[in-house]
Design an enzyme around this catalytic site. Structure first.
Site, PDB file in Angstrom:
ATOM      1  CG  HIS A  41      -1.730   1.181   1.456  1.00 18.92           C
ATOM      2  ND1 HIS A  41      -3.086   1.235   1.157  1.00 18.92           N
ATOM      3  CD2 HIS A  41      -1.417   2.407   1.953  1.00 18.92           C
ATOM      4  CE1 HIS A  41      -3.552   2.428   1.459  1.00 18.92           C
ATOM      5  NE2 HIS A  41      -2.565   3.157   1.950  1.00 18.92           N
ATOM      6  CD  GLU A  42       1.816   3.434   3.673  1.00 17.03           C
ATOM      7  OE1 GLU A  42       2.033   4.519   3.099  1.00 17.03           O
ATOM      8  OE2 GLU A  42       0.790   3.224   4.346  1.00 17.03           O
ATOM      9  CG  HIS A  78       0.198   5.983  -0.663  1.00 19.17           C
ATOM     10  ND1 HIS A  78      -0.926   6.552  -1.247  1.00 19.17           N
ATOM     11  CD2 HIS A  78      -0.223   5.466   0.526  1.00 19.17           C
ATOM     12  CE1 HIS A  78      -1.969   6.368  -0.452  1.00 19.17           C
ATOM     13  NE2 HIS A  78      -1.576   5.704   0.623  1.00 19.17           N
ATOM     14  CD  GLU A  97      -4.911   6.222   2.392  1.00 18.50           C
ATOM     15  OE1 GLU A  97      -4.746   5.059   2.814  1.00 18.50           O
ATOM     16  OE2 GLU A  97      -3.971   7.025   2.220  1.00 18.50           O
TER      17      GLU A  97
END
Length: 298
Positions: free
Chosen positions: A143-144, A147, A226
């Site tokens: 997820h990070e 980003h 998100e």
């Protein structure tokens, strides 16, 4: 379904950014009309202020952001498991290896920062590293890393900067009007011109409402990124269940012990502060239940 979600989230972000720039132009034109009797000058000044402010925020030091969040940089020797997961996810995403940081905090959380993949960093709390298994950690770190790969930090920074610019311009315009500002021509002959009075009222209304609307758009962009990072993490790991399990654990996490400001809060995978009871429209993060449901529907 996965790629459809990714595409839809990107399209929504583009639409929101276009609306954001339109709002900044509107507030600039309104302030220009009320104070200078010149739409164009106000519009240009607003856009220039927005671009300058966004540029200055984008190049904020990664080390400064980490310091503000009490994060400590670690080496492969200090945290081999965490380091190798970050390394693996970065390799799959085809981005340079980001710097790795740890936050001494029992809550479950993580975030990424950096204006580009070349100067990015990933941080995780000690609580997250202790509680989650490898599959769940891969989901969170994926997820990070997403980003970083998707330039979400840059997009979110631009959104925050534009919201701040709208608020500043609105505040300056309101104060100048309150203390006797406004163009001479408006004061001399405005009362007899119905169109001018209507325009004046609409301009005043935009000055009043623009900061609220800007904040709502900025928060909506944060929530869309998100969703995109969740879907992109599954694209990297090929393991939606790992991400779902991670979100279920995040849902039970306590707030972080150290204070977190609004700008930093938006970076985290989970709201790091005490949950608020008001509408999700005013939240930097979408409800975890909804994030889980979207992943289950892929």
């Amino acid at each position: 379904m996965l790629y459809q979600q990714i595409s839809q989230n990107k399209q929504r972000t583009v639409v929101l950014l276009v609306v954001f720039f339109a709002l900044l132009a509107l507030i600039g034109a309104s302030a220009g009309y009320l104070l200078l009797d010149n739409y164009a000058m106000g519009l240009v000044l607003a856009l220039v202020i927005g671009v300058i402010y966004a540029t200055s925020m984008i190049f904020q030091s990664t080390s400064l952001v980490m310091s503000m969040n009490n994060a400590r940089e670690v080496t492969e020797k200090e945290a081999p498991g965490f380091f190798h997961i970050v390394e693996d996810m970065a390799m799959v995403a085809q981005i340079p290896m980001p710097r790795v940081f740890i936050i001494e905090d029992p809550s479950l959380n993580a975030f990424a920062t950096g204006s580009s993949p070349q100067n990015a960093a990933v941080a995780a709390t000690t609580g997250l590293l202790e509680v989650m298994n490898r599959e769940e950690l891969e989901g969170v770190i994926g997820h990070e890393i997403s980003h970083i790969r998707n330039y979400d930090i840059r997009i979110s920074t631009i959104a925050v900067a534009l919201a701040s610019a709208v608020t500043v311009i609105s505040s300056i315009g309101g104060r100048m009007l309150w203390y006797g500002g406004g163009s001479r021509r408006q004061r001399d002959d405005g009362d007899d011109d119905v169109l001018r009075i209507i325009t004046l009222l609409l301009s005043l209304l935009s000055l009043l409402l623009a900061p609220l609307v800007a904040s709502l758009i900025q928060l909506a962009i944060s929530r869309q990124r998100e969703y995109l990072a969740d879907a992109s993490s599954v694209e990297l790991t090929r393991n939606p269940q790992g991400m779902i399990n991670a979100l279920e654990k995040l849902q039970l996490s306590q707030p972080m012990k150290h204070p977190v400001d609004d700008a930093s809060a938006a970076l985290y995978i989970n709201e790091p502060r005490k949950k608020r009871s008001f509408s999700s429209l005013f939240s930097t993060h979408p409800p975890i239940e909804e994030r889980i449901e979207r992943l289950k529907n892929m």
